[in-house]
Design an enzyme around this catalytic site. Structure first.
Site, PDB file in Angstrom:
ATOM      1  N   ARG A 255      55.825  34.185  49.941  1.00  0.00           N
ATOM      2  CA  ARG A 255      57.108  33.911  49.278  1.00  0.00           C
ATOM      3  C   ARG A 255      58.258  34.522  50.073  1.00  0.00           C
ATOM      4  O   ARG A 255      59.319  33.910  50.223  1.00  0.00           O
ATOM      5  CB  ARG A 255      57.080  34.457  47.854  1.00  0.00           C
TER       6      ARG A 255
ATOM      7  N   ALA B  40      57.152  39.330  41.268  1.00  0.00           N
ATOM      8  CA  ALA B  40      57.163  37.896  40.983  1.00  0.00           C
ATOM      9  C   ALA B  40      58.132  37.112  41.854  1.00  0.00           C
ATOM     10  O   ALA B  40      58.004  35.891  41.978  1.00  0.00           O
ATOM     11  CB  ALA B  40      57.496  37.667  39.511  1.00  0.00           C
ATOM     12  N   ASP B  41      59.098  37.790  42.468  1.00  0.00           N
ATOM     13  CA  ASP B  41      60.102  37.082  43.275  1.00  0.00           C
ATOM     14  C   ASP B  41      60.483  37.912  44.497  1.00  0.00           C
ATOM     15  O   ASP B  41      61.635  38.318  44.657  1.00  0.00           O
ATOM     16  CB  ASP B  41      61.340  36.773  42.424  1.00  0.00           C
ATOM     17  N   LEU B  42      59.507  38.147  45.357  1.00  0.00           N
ATOM     18  CA  LEU B  42      59.762  38.951  46.555  1.00  0.00           C
ATOM     19  C   LEU B  42      60.481  38.082  47.589  1.00  0.00           C
ATOM     20  O   LEU B  42      59.862  37.335  48.333  1.00  0.00           O
ATOM     21  CB  LEU B  42      58.455  39.491  47.127  1.00  0.00           C
TER      22      LEU B  42
ATOM     23  N   ASN C 188      66.052  40.629  47.513  1.00  0.00           N
ATOM     24  CA  ASN C 188      65.554  41.701  46.652  1.00  0.00           C
ATOM     25  C   ASN C 188      65.015  42.902  47.417  1.00  0.00           C
ATOM     26  O   ASN C 188      64.423  43.804  46.823  1.00  0.00           O
ATOM     27  CB  ASN C 188      64.476  41.153  45.714  1.00  0.00           C
TER      28      ASN C 188
END
Length: 249
Positions: free
Chosen positions: A213, A174-176, A180
């Site tokens: 993203r 969900a938040d690449l 991370n």
């Protein structure tokens, strides 16, 4: 999400008017209490994580090993309504329990993911707050840091192959972003922060969404580098990703 297994343990906990529970790895923790999820409990053994996030994570020097504690905080407009409260929809759908079990599922697929140690929630009425404790990967640097320091010498191809490997296993992250994605001293890549991530049937739409993203984050975190330079490096990343995806590796 994976099914409850023999290596998981579940224990109830209370805090004032709140009722909660802790899901933990019985192989690493003999028992679990709500204090484990409080940085104040650890005192000088808790140090804030400086990179990425919203000031909600700490490095913990715990008796069971070097760990990372992360509290779930809301972002964007939702944060103006509630800083750390989420709508209650059942224990298995809490952010912490879902991420704990997703990480276990990814590790079962032999993917490079930190070992989850314990997940916590505390509910009051229709709201709850949550936290997760996981194993710390020592000696790592983020792709964001590597890109700032090394530029074109950062592990762009390795990053592309790493992401393809997770996508092949069906992970929709969900938040690449560049914070991370981590690399250790041996050059091995890791992914972290699986909040709201899910396992899906591999499909083009969500894979492209992940990659776009990541590109946006690389541009945002580029420092003094030009957008053009970042885009050139991303082309290398994407080429390696496509080759790995097409090979099925």
């Amino acid at each position: 999400m994976v099914a409850f297994d023999a290596n998981e343990a579940l224990t109830p906990c209370r805090e004032g008017r709140g009722i909660g529970a802790i899901l933990f790895d019985r192989e690493r923790l003999r028992q679990a209490e709500a204090d484990l999820f409080s940085p104040q409990h650890w005192g000088s053994k808790a140090r804030p994580v400086g990179e990425g996030g919203r000031g909600s994570a700490w490095f913990i020097d715990a008796p069971f090993g070097a760990s990372v504690l992360r509290h779930y905080l809301r972002g964007g407009l939702a944060a103006k309504i509630s800083h750390d409260q989420y709508l209650w929809r059942g224990a298995d759908r809490t952010r912490s329990f879902a991420e704990f079990r997703l990480m276990r599922a990814l590790r079962e697929k032999k993917l490079p993911v930190p070992r989850p140690l314990a997940a916590f929630y505390m509910r009051e009425g229709l709201r709850y707050r949550a936290a997760i404790l996981m194993e710390r990967i020592e000696g790592v640097r983020s792709l964001a840091d590597r890109a700032l320091v090394a530029g074109r010498g950062a592990p762009w191809e390795e990053t592309g192959r790493l992401i393809a490997r997770f996508h092949r296993a069906g992970l929709d992250h969900a938040d690449l972003n560049a914070h991370n994605i981590l690399f250790d001293g041996n050059g091995h890549g890791w992914l972290i922060d699986f909040d709201r991530g899910v396992i899906r049937i591999p499909a083009t739409a969500w894979r492209e969404r992940n990659l776009k993203r990541l590109l946006r984050s690389l541009i945002k975190l580029r420092g003094e580098r030009s957008v053009e330079d970042v885009q050139k490096d991303y082309v290398r990343l994407r080429r390696a990703y496509d080759m790995a995806w097409n090979r099925g590796t």
